[in-house]
Design a protein around this motif. Structure first.
Motif, short mmCIF file in Angstrom:
data_model
loop_
_atom_site.label_atom_id
_atom_site.label_comp_id
_atom_site.label_asym_id
_atom_site.label_seq_id
_atom_site.Cartn_x
_atom_site.Cartn_y
_atom_site.Cartn_z
N ASP A 1 0.90 -1.19 -0.15
CA ASP A 1 -0.08 0.13 -0.14
C ASP A 1 1.06 1.26 -0.01
OD1 ASP A 1 -2.22 -1.60 -0.03
OD2 ASP A 1 -2.43 -1.48 2.47
N ASP A 2 2.00 1.23 0.65
CA ASP A 2 2.71 2.51 0.81
C ASP A 2 3.52 2.54 -0.49
OD1 ASP A 2 2.43 2.69 3.41
OD2 ASP A 2 4.16 1.34 3.92
N GLU B 1 2.11 1.63 -3.53
CA GLU B 1 1.10 2.26 -4.18
C GLU B 1 0.93 3.55 -4.28
OE1 GLU B 1 -1.99 -0.53 -4.04
OE2 GLU B 1 -1.08 -1.99 -5.22
N ALA B 2 1.03 4.10 -3.08
CA ALA B 2 0.72 5.30 -2.80
C ALA B 2 1.95 6.40 -3.30
CB ALA B 2 0.62 5.65 -1.17
N LEU B 3 3.41 5.89 -3.14
CA LEU B 3 4.22 6.66 -3.72
C LEU B 3 4.06 6.65 -5.04
CD1 LEU B 3 7.21 5.36 -1.35
CD2 LEU B 3 6.27 7.83 -1.42
N SER B 4 3.77 5.61 -5.61
CA SER B 4 3.75 5.67 -7.16
C SER B 4 2.77 6.62 -7.82
CB SER B 4 3.34 4.26 -7.75
OG SER B 4 4.37 3.28 -7.40
N ALA B 5 1.65 6.69 -7.07
CA ALA B 5 0.76 7.91 -7.41
C ALA B 5 1.44 9.25 -7.12
CB ALA B 5 -0.64 7.65 -6.42
N ILE B 6 2.05 9.54 -6.28
CA ILE B 6 2.59 10.84 -6.08
C ILE B 6 3.65 10.79 -7.05
CG2 ILE B 6 3.91 12.03 -4.45
CD1 ILE B 6 2.24 10.55 -1.96
#
Length: 84
Positions: A65-66, A68-73
């Motif tokens: 999840d971490d 994936e969140a970084l990939s979005a940013i």
């Protein structure tokens, strides 16, 4: 390893833009002054090793999840085309 001998006030230049100067010798300690560009990180060895260890711990604790969140940013830049 390169080993150099320097007297107080003398310096070593690294890569043209980093100067390491011997400032003082007192007892069993040597004082060094380091002049380097702002983007160059300079740490005492024990501090640097602690930073590496903390980074490893943080990376091991990161979950999917971490990531994936970084990939979005921080999206991946487009792949460069082969210029041959």
């Amino acid at each position: 390893m390169l080993i150099l001998t320097r007297k107080v006030g003398e310096a070593v230049i690294v890569d043209g833009d980093i100067t390491i100067r011997l400032l003082e010798v007192k007892g069993g300690q040597v004082k060094l002054g380091v002049d380097a560009p702002g983007q160059v990180a300079i740490h005492r060895e024990e501090v640097y090793l602690r930073i590496l260890e903390e980074n490893k711990k943080a990376a091991m604790q990161a979950g999917v999840d971490d990531l994936e969140a970084l990939s979005a940013i921080f999206p991946q830049p487009p792949a460069e085309k082969n210029r041959n």
